[in-house]
Scaffold this motif. Structure first.
Motif, PDB file in Angstrom:
ATOM      1  N   MET A  11      45.489  33.382  35.341  1.00  0.00           N
ATOM      2  CA  MET A  11      44.927  34.694  34.991  1.00  0.00           C
ATOM      3  C   MET A  11      44.685  34.715  33.484  1.00  0.00           C
ATOM      4  SD  MET A  11      47.591  37.135  37.135  1.00  0.00           S
ATOM      5  CE  MET A  11      48.975  35.979  37.220  1.00  0.00           C
ATOM      6  N   LYS A  15      37.950  32.538  33.410  1.00  0.00           N
ATOM      7  CA  LYS A  15      37.129  32.040  34.528  1.00  0.00           C
ATOM      8  C   LYS A  15      35.869  32.897  34.732  1.00  0.00           C
ATOM      9  CE  LYS A  15      40.674  32.501  37.349  1.00  0.00           C
ATOM     10  NZ  LYS A  15      41.841  32.905  36.545  1.00  0.00           N
ATOM     11  N   ASP A  34      37.346  37.232  43.702  1.00  0.00           N
ATOM     12  CA  ASP A  34      37.990  38.550  43.804  1.00  0.00           C
ATOM     13  C   ASP A  34      36.957  39.660  44.039  1.00  0.00           C
ATOM     14  OD1 ASP A  34      40.604  37.694  43.522  1.00  0.00           O
ATOM     15  OD2 ASP A  34      40.633  37.973  41.357  1.00  0.00           O
ATOM     16  N   VAL A  45      41.535  44.583  44.519  1.00  0.00           N
ATOM     17  CA  VAL A  45      42.637  43.618  44.709  1.00  0.00           C
ATOM     18  C   VAL A  45      43.979  44.351  44.646  1.00  0.00           C
ATOM     19  CG1 VAL A  45      43.821  41.649  43.637  1.00  0.00           C
ATOM     20  CG2 VAL A  45      41.326  41.618  43.887  1.00  0.00           C
ATOM     21  N   PHE A  49      46.865  44.397  47.590  1.00  0.00           N
ATOM     22  CA  PHE A  49      48.269  44.015  47.355  1.00  0.00           C
ATOM     23  C   PHE A  49      49.202  45.174  47.743  1.00  0.00           C
ATOM     24  CE2 PHE A  49      49.373  40.090  44.896  1.00  0.00           C
ATOM     25  CZ  PHE A  49      48.124  39.491  44.880  1.00  0.00           C
ATOM     26  N   PHE A  57      46.403  39.323  51.260  1.00  0.00           N
ATOM     27  CA  PHE A  57      45.398  39.040  50.230  1.00  0.00           C
ATOM     28  C   PHE A  57      45.031  37.552  50.243  1.00  0.00           C
ATOM     29  CE2 PHE A  57      44.546  37.347  45.971  1.00  0.00           C
ATOM     30  CZ  PHE A  57      43.353  38.010  45.687  1.00  0.00           C
ATOM     31  N   ARG A  58      46.039  36.671  50.391  1.00  0.00           N
ATOM     32  CA  ARG A  58      45.769  35.227  50.390  1.00  0.00           C
ATOM     33  C   ARG A  58      44.906  34.821  51.579  1.00  0.00           C
ATOM     34  NH1 ARG A  58      46.224  34.395  45.235  1.00  0.00           N
ATOM     35  NH2 ARG A  58      48.231  35.017  44.417  1.00  0.00           N
ATOM     36  N   GLU A  61      41.431  35.881  50.742  1.00  0.00           N
ATOM     37  CA  GLU A  61      40.930  34.981  49.703  1.00  0.00           C
ATOM     38  C   GLU A  61      40.455  33.660  50.343  1.00  0.00           C
ATOM     39  OE1 GLU A  61      44.077  33.498  47.056  1.00  0.00           O
ATOM     40  OE2 GLU A  61      42.773  33.930  45.361  1.00  0.00           O
ATOM     41  N   CYS A  78      37.341  31.406  40.558  1.00  0.00           N
ATOM     42  CA  CYS A  78      38.425  31.680  41.508  1.00  0.00           C
ATOM     43  C   CYS A  78      39.362  32.739  40.954  1.00  0.00           C
ATOM     44  CB  CYS A  78      39.284  30.431  41.680  1.00  0.00           C
ATOM     45  SG  CYS A  78      38.487  29.086  42.494  1.00  0.00           S
ATOM     46  N   GLY A  79      40.233  33.251  41.798  1.00  0.00           N
ATOM     47  CA  GLY A  79      41.382  34.002  41.321  1.00  0.00           C
ATOM     48  C   GLY A  79      42.423  32.990  40.832  1.00  0.00           C
ATOM     49  N   GLY A  80      43.393  33.459  40.078  1.00  0.00           N
ATOM     50  CA  GLY A  80      44.403  32.555  39.525  1.00  0.00           C
ATOM     51  C   GLY A  80      45.234  31.830  40.574  1.00  0.00           C
ATOM     52  N   GLY A  81      45.293  32.379  41.781  1.00  0.00           N
ATOM     53  CA  GLY A  81      46.116  31.740  42.820  1.00  0.00           C
ATOM     54  C   GLY A  81      45.311  30.947  43.841  1.00  0.00           C
ATOM     55  N   ARG A 119      46.087  43.475  37.109  1.00  0.00           N
ATOM     56  CA  ARG A 119      46.589  42.368  37.922  1.00  0.00           C
ATOM     57  C   ARG A 119      47.955  42.704  38.502  1.00  0.00           C
ATOM     58  NH1 ARG A 119      43.630  40.163  33.519  1.00  0.00           N
ATOM     59  NH2 ARG A 119      42.174  38.517  34.133  1.00  0.00           N
ATOM     60  N   PRO A 120      48.017  42.825  39.837  1.00  0.00           N
ATOM     61  CA  PRO A 120      49.257  43.292  40.451  1.00  0.00           C
ATOM     62  C   PRO A 120      50.477  42.415  40.145  1.00  0.00           C
ATOM     63  CG  PRO A 120      47.607  42.679  42.138  1.00  0.00           C
ATOM     64  CD  PRO A 120      46.918  42.648  40.827  1.00  0.00           C
ATOM     65  N   LEU A 121      50.278  41.115  39.971  1.00  0.00           N
ATOM     66  CA  LEU A 121      51.435  40.226  39.740  1.00  0.00           C
ATOM     67  C   LEU A 121      52.058  40.437  38.362  1.00  0.00           C
ATOM     68  CD1 LEU A 121      50.118  36.841  41.227  1.00  0.00           C
ATOM     69  CD2 LEU A 121      51.650  38.500  42.299  1.00  0.00           C
ATOM     70  N   ARG A 138      52.856  26.852  38.056  1.00  0.00           N
ATOM     71  CA  ARG A 138      51.487  26.570  38.491  1.00  0.00           C
ATOM     72  C   ARG A 138      50.753  25.470  37.744  1.00  0.00           C
ATOM     73  NH1 ARG A 138      48.697  32.442  39.346  1.00  0.00           N
ATOM     74  NH2 ARG A 138      49.794  33.064  41.248  1.00  0.00           N
TER      75      ARG A 138
END
Ligand code: S3P
Length: 180
Positions: A11, A15, A34, A45, A49, A57-58, A61, A78-81, A119-121, A138
């Motif tokens: 994140m 990107k 996203d 997003v 979540f 969500f995954r 995605e 992409c998203g970070g995950g 960003r929820p995380l 990661r």
């Protein structure tokens, strides 16, 4: 027809901003996974979540990745995950895409993300520590997922130039008129 260029990374690694500019410079269509799934689901997003949890969500995605991998000539942010799921990496590769890792140092990411509210995380206490922990979990996986690592701790314009040089896209980019 040309394979997709896929941008992965943590994140805040740029990107989306790099992807938009890269697409413009190379005459490709830009897509952000996203935004794509937000449009499809009619939810943000954060809402996904909050209402359905990260696991759902995954899945959404992964579905977005399957759909986008079937297209060509795109720059996909992409998203970070996203590339942490091996199925997504396989789908991108099977579609002929090249995966680039935008590598930004941890301290720069912590700085870029310090005021983020989307960003929820990251909506937790001790954000710097949360980022550090996730980054350490990661970083190796981004490196393994990617075909090419790009030093992305620089302004967008510079990062895009580095990508164009590394992929040998300069001739193609130069042909596009009006893209300064
Ligand atoms: C996530 C990154 C976000 C978004 C979601 C989860 C992650 O995308 O997909 O909040 O797991 O790192 P960005 O990397 O574009 O912020």
């Amino acid at each position: 027809m040309e394979g997709n260029i896929i941008l992965c990374g943590f994140m805040g690694s740029g990107k989306t901003s790099v992807g938009k500019r890269l697409a413009k410079k190379t005459g490709r269509v830009f897509c952000d996974t996203d935004r794509y799934l937000e449009k499809k689901s009619g939810m943000t997003v954060s809402q996904i979540f909050a209402e359905y949890g990260e696991a759902r969500f995954r899945e959404m995605e992964a579905q977005a990745v399957r759909e986008l991998s079937g297209r060509n000539n795109m720059v996909i942010a992409c998203g970070g995950g996203t590339v942490l799921q091996s199925g997504n990496v396989k789908a991108f590769r099977a579609g002929g895409g090249k995966i680039l890792f935008l590598d930004v140092p941890l301290a720069a990411l912590q700085e870029r993300l310090k005021s983020d509210q989307k960003r929820p995380l990251l909506q937790k206490p001790n954000r710097r520590e949360v980022i550090k922990k996730l980054y350490r979990e990661r970083i190796g996986r981004y490196r393994r997922a990617a075909d090419i690592r790009i030093n992305a701790g620089a302004p967008t314009v510079v990062v895009v130039k580095r990508i164009i040089a590394k992929l040998g896209l300069s001739a193609e980019a130069a042909k596009k008129s009006g893209n300064s």
